[in-house]
Every structure is written in C-alpha cells, then in structure tokens.
Design a protein around this motif. Structure first.
Motif, PDB file in Angstrom:
ATOM      1  N   LYS A   1       0.822  -1.209   0.000  1.00  0.00           N
ATOM      2  CA  LYS A   1       0.000   0.000   0.000  1.00  0.00           C
ATOM      3  C   LYS A   1       0.854   1.256   0.000  1.00  0.00           C
ATOM      4  N   ILE A   2       1.950   1.249   0.762  1.00  0.00           N
ATOM      5  CA  ILE A   2       2.753   2.461   0.880  1.00  0.00           C
ATOM      6  C   ILE A   2       3.459   2.770  -0.437  1.00  0.00           C
ATOM      7  N   PHE A   3       3.983   1.750  -1.131  1.00  0.00           N
ATOM      8  CA  PHE A   3       4.665   2.033  -2.401  1.00  0.00           C
ATOM      9  C   PHE A   3       3.671   2.512  -3.449  1.00  0.00           C
ATOM     10  N   LYS A   4       2.508   1.885  -3.515  1.00  0.00           N
ATOM     11  CA  LYS A   4       1.500   2.317  -4.486  1.00  0.00           C
ATOM     12  C   LYS A   4       1.021   3.737  -4.187  1.00  0.00           C
ATOM     13  N   LYS A   5       0.911   4.086  -2.915  1.00  0.00           N
ATOM     14  CA  LYS A   5       0.497   5.445  -2.550  1.00  0.00           C
ATOM     15  C   LYS A   5       1.552   6.465  -2.971  1.00  0.00           C
ATOM     16  N   LEU A   6       2.815   6.132  -2.763  1.00  0.00           N
ATOM     17  CA  LEU A   6       3.889   7.047  -3.136  1.00  0.00           C
ATOM     18  C   LEU A   6       4.059   7.155  -4.645  1.00  0.00           C
ATOM     19  N   MET A   7       3.803   6.063  -5.368  1.00  0.00           N
ATOM     20  CA  MET A   7       3.966   6.072  -6.823  1.00  0.00           C
ATOM     21  C   MET A   7       2.731   6.612  -7.549  1.00  0.00           C
ATOM     22  N   GLY A   8       1.547   6.382  -6.979  1.00  0.00           N
ATOM     23  CA  GLY A   8       0.327   6.831  -7.631  1.00  0.00           C
ATOM     24  C   GLY A   8      -0.074   5.978  -8.827  1.00  0.00           C
ATOM     25  N   THR A   9       0.434   4.740  -8.895  1.00  0.00           N
ATOM     26  CA  THR A   9       0.124   3.823  -9.995  1.00  0.00           C
ATOM     27  C   THR A   9      -0.158   2.442  -9.426  1.00  0.00           C
ATOM     28  N   SER A  10      -0.487   1.480 -10.306  1.00  0.00           N
ATOM     29  CA  SER A  10      -0.818   0.131  -9.829  1.00  0.00           C
ATOM     30  C   SER A  10       0.412  -0.646  -9.372  1.00  0.00           C
TER      31      SER A  10
ATOM     32  N   GLU B   1       8.871  -6.502 -17.407  1.00  0.00           N
ATOM     33  CA  GLU B   1       8.157  -5.316 -17.871  1.00  0.00           C
ATOM     34  C   GLU B   1       6.901  -5.718 -18.647  1.00  0.00           C
ATOM     35  N   ARG B   2       5.835  -4.904 -18.589  1.00  0.00           N
ATOM     36  CA  ARG B   2       5.928  -3.551 -18.118  1.00  0.00           C
ATOM     37  C   ARG B   2       5.732  -3.471 -16.616  1.00  0.00           C
ATOM     38  N   PHE B   3       6.596  -2.698 -15.957  1.00  0.00           N
ATOM     39  CA  PHE B   3       6.455  -2.397 -14.542  1.00  0.00           C
ATOM     40  C   PHE B   3       5.734  -1.062 -14.471  1.00  0.00           C
ATOM     41  N   ASP B   4       4.519  -1.068 -13.915  1.00  0.00           N
ATOM     42  CA  ASP B   4       3.673   0.130 -13.944  1.00  0.00           C
ATOM     43  C   ASP B   4       4.034   1.072 -12.805  1.00  0.00           C
ATOM     44  N   ILE B   5       5.133   1.805 -13.005  1.00  0.00           N
ATOM     45  CA  ILE B   5       5.610   2.807 -12.052  1.00  0.00           C
ATOM     46  C   ILE B   5       5.932   4.085 -12.818  1.00  0.00           C
ATOM     47  N   PRO B   6       5.985   5.231 -12.132  1.00  0.00           N
ATOM     48  CA  PRO B   6       6.486   6.432 -12.797  1.00  0.00           C
ATOM     49  C   PRO B   6       7.956   6.238 -13.176  1.00  0.00           C
ATOM     50  N   ALA B   7       8.405   6.944 -14.195  1.00  0.00           N
ATOM     51  CA  ALA B   7       9.816   6.880 -14.561  1.00  0.00           C
ATOM     52  C   ALA B   7      10.661   7.269 -13.356  1.00  0.00           C
ATOM     53  N   PRO B   8      11.647   6.451 -12.973  1.00  0.00           N
ATOM     54  CA  PRO B   8      12.476   6.795 -11.806  1.00  0.00           C
ATOM     55  C   PRO B   8      13.259   8.080 -12.028  1.00  0.00           C
ATOM     56  N   ASP B   9      13.522   8.790 -10.937  1.00  0.00           N
ATOM     57  CA  ASP B   9      14.442   9.924 -11.021  1.00  0.00           C
ATOM     58  C   ASP B   9      15.813   9.444 -11.483  1.00  0.00           C
ATOM     59  N   THR B  10      16.241   8.312 -10.936  1.00  0.00           N
ATOM     60  CA  THR B  10      17.476   7.658 -11.369  1.00  0.00           C
ATOM     61  C   THR B  10      17.253   6.160 -11.383  1.00  0.00           C
ATOM     62  N   LEU B  11      17.655   5.507 -12.471  1.00  0.00           N
ATOM     63  CA  LEU B  11      17.628   4.052 -12.557  1.00  0.00           C
ATOM     64  C   LEU B  11      19.053   3.550 -12.346  1.00  0.00           C
ATOM     65  N   VAL B  12      19.261   2.799 -11.273  1.00  0.00           N
ATOM     66  CA  VAL B  12      20.606   2.323 -10.928  1.00  0.00           C
ATOM     67  C   VAL B  12      20.872   0.929 -11.502  1.00  0.00           C
ATOM     68  N   PHE B  13      19.846   0.051 -11.478  1.00  0.00           N
ATOM     69  CA  PHE B  13      20.009  -1.319 -11.955  1.00  0.00           C
ATOM     70  C   PHE B  13      18.914  -1.674 -12.960  1.00  0.00           C
ATOM     71  N   ASN B  14      19.304  -2.380 -13.997  1.00  0.00           N
ATOM     72  CA  ASN B  14      18.340  -2.925 -14.947  1.00  0.00           C
ATOM     73  C   ASN B  14      18.632  -4.411 -15.092  1.00  0.00           C
ATOM     74  N   SER B  15      17.628  -5.257 -14.852  1.00  0.00           N
ATOM     75  CA  SER B  15      17.827  -6.702 -14.823  1.00  0.00           C
ATOM     76  C   SER B  15      17.525  -7.376 -16.152  1.00  0.00           C
ATOM     77  N   TRP B  16      18.282  -8.439 -16.414  1.00  0.00           N
ATOM     78  CA  TRP B  16      17.986  -9.387 -17.484  1.00  0.00           C
ATOM     79  C   TRP B  16      17.805 -10.755 -16.835  1.00  0.00           C
ATOM     80  N   PHE B  17      16.830 -11.515 -17.340  1.00  0.00           N
ATOM     81  CA  PHE B  17      16.568 -12.857 -16.820  1.00  0.00           C
ATOM     82  C   PHE B  17      16.814 -13.894 -17.905  1.00  0.00           C
ATOM     83  N   ALA B  18      17.154 -15.114 -17.469  1.00  0.00           N
ATOM     84  CA  ALA B  18      17.484 -16.187 -18.410  1.00  0.00           C
ATOM     85  C   ALA B  18      16.326 -16.490 -19.352  1.00  0.00           C
ATOM     86  N   GLY B  19      15.100 -16.234 -18.914  1.00  0.00           N
ATOM     87  CA  GLY B  19      13.937 -16.459 -19.772  1.00  0.00           C
ATOM     88  C   GLY B  19      13.736 -15.390 -20.817  1.00  0.00           C
TER      89      GLY B  19
END
Length: 247
Positions: free
Chosen positions: A105-114, A155-173
């Motif tokens: 609940k707290i992250f969704k409230k701070l982000m304003g998205t699903s 993805e898609r991760f339904d969040i606002p664009a981060p101020d800074t993106l530090v890590f971007n993941s790749w998965f074996a799938g």
C-alpha cells in the motif's frame, strides 16, 4: 550511524518450511544483521506486532530509514499506518521497498500507480546491470550482479519513470526489468530494489548486501534547511499594502 527500522510481513517464514530453512528468524533478522554490521542502529517490526504493525508514531519519529518487505498480506496493513509512513517519508524519512513490496500500500500510494508487473518462479538466473555506476548505491560493485536463482519480474512495470535508474535486470527467460529505482517524494528518498524472493538465498549474496548498505546511507535524511510553507513575509523591503485577496 543511521537509525533504521526493518519492517517485515513475517508470514512466509512461519508458514513454509522452505522459507524457514533459509530465514529461521525471519527475513527481517537477516536484513537487520546486514545493517548492524555496517554500524547502524537497527530495530525490527513485523505485521502482527500490535495494531500499528510495530510502526507507532514514536517508532517512526525515531527512524531515519525504513525498509519494507511484504508479499502475502499487503491488504492487512492498516490504512492509518500507511498514512503515517507516507507523512514521515514526505517529512524526510528514507524508504527502501524490497522485492514484492512493490505491491504494498505504501509504495503504491507514493507512486500513484498500480505498480503491477509480470512474474515467474523458475529459479532462473538474473543479471542486474549497473546502469548508473557513479550513483552512491552502486559503490563497491562491479558492472553487474549475478544471481543464480531468482524469481523473474518483467516489464511492463507500472511505475512512474524513476528519477534515477541504478540497476536494470535481465533474466534467463528473456525478460528485462527496472530493478533499482530512485525517487524523491517531498523531503524523503525512496529506493525500490527488486531481488529478495523468499525461497531463494538472495539476502546472503555479498553484492546484494552491499546494495542494501549503500541504499540505507543514500536514503538517510541530510542536514539541509527545513522548508517553510504558507504565507510568507518578504525578505526585501517592499510595499505590502495591496489588499486584493480572497484568502
């Protein structure tokens, strides 16, 4: 030294032998150990710790950074407590949201998205690329973190664009995911960090532990001026006789 409160739902560890084998005293105990070893003052709190889930006004007032791990019982967190945490973030408390806490609940409230996403449990390899190597959260890391077993978030991760993106993941799938997202909300700093699935030993990985230590220090409040809001007296000498107002 940063005053940290480590909050954990603490349900899986008590209901699943697989999780209990990895985290016999709870995920919060391992997170607390990581941060205590860094010299911080750490307390823990859990969902079933009273009507405030261990997050009383007094506890939050004495917290510089709050870490949040939840998964199965997001809906059981009382809205009054969520509002309390939200206000503290706006006032300057740092917040680290971990793994499935994206749907809290707290992250969704701070982000304003699903904050919704794709997911899959297949114990597959995850490679978190450091895409902002100069960021303090990336201190002490190589070009990437590799986890042999991970739950996939895609993805898609339904969040606002981060101020800074530090890590971007790749998965074996084949999927990719924004896994280290920094935000500012009011006076507070928020960091979302993806790894941490309860059935894999993610929080024992040295690089993951380094990220958590770095993130706490980054999210801690600074010593800048406290902003004033509302009607303000002029700094310079001006004519204030104009009375055209509806206030």
């Amino acid at each position: 030294m940063v005053r940290v409160t480590v909050w954990n739902e603490y349900r899986h560890e008590r209901e699943s032998d697989v999780v209990a084998d990895l985290y016999p005293d709870g995920i919060h105990a391992v997170l607390a150990e990581i941060l205590e070893e860094a010299g911080h003052e750490v307390r823990t709190a859990t969902l079933d710790e009273g009507p405030d889930h261990g997050l009383t006004e007094e506890v939050l007032a004495d917290t510089d950074v709050l870490t949040w791990w939840g998964h199965a019982a997001h809906d059981e967190v009382r809205d009054e407590v969520v509002d309390r945490v939200h206000e503290r973030v706006l006032d300057g408390m740092g917040l680290l949201v971990l793994h499935s806490g994206h749907y809290s609940k707290i992250f969704k409230k701070l982000m304003g998205t699903s904050c919704s996403l794709k997911w899959r449990e297949a114990a597959e390899t995850e490679r978190l690329w450091v895409v902002e190597p100069s960021h303090p959260i990336a201190d002490g890391l190589g070009e990437y973190i590799e986890l042999d077993e991970a739950e996939m978030y895609g993805e898609r991760f339904d969040i606002p664009a981060p101020d800074t993106l530090v890590f971007n993941s790749w998965f074996a799938g084949g999927e990719t995911f924004r896994s280290g997202c920094c935000y500012r909300r009011g006076n507070g700093k928020v960091f979302y960090f993806r790894p941490g699935h309860e059935t894999y030993p993610v929080y024992y990985d040295d690089d993951v532990r380094q990220v958590l230590r770095n993130a706490v220090e980054w999210a801690a409040p600074g010593d800048g001026p406290t902003p004033d809001f509302g009607n303000a007296d002029p700094i310079e000498d001006i004519d204030t006789s104009d009375d055209r107002t509806v206030h």
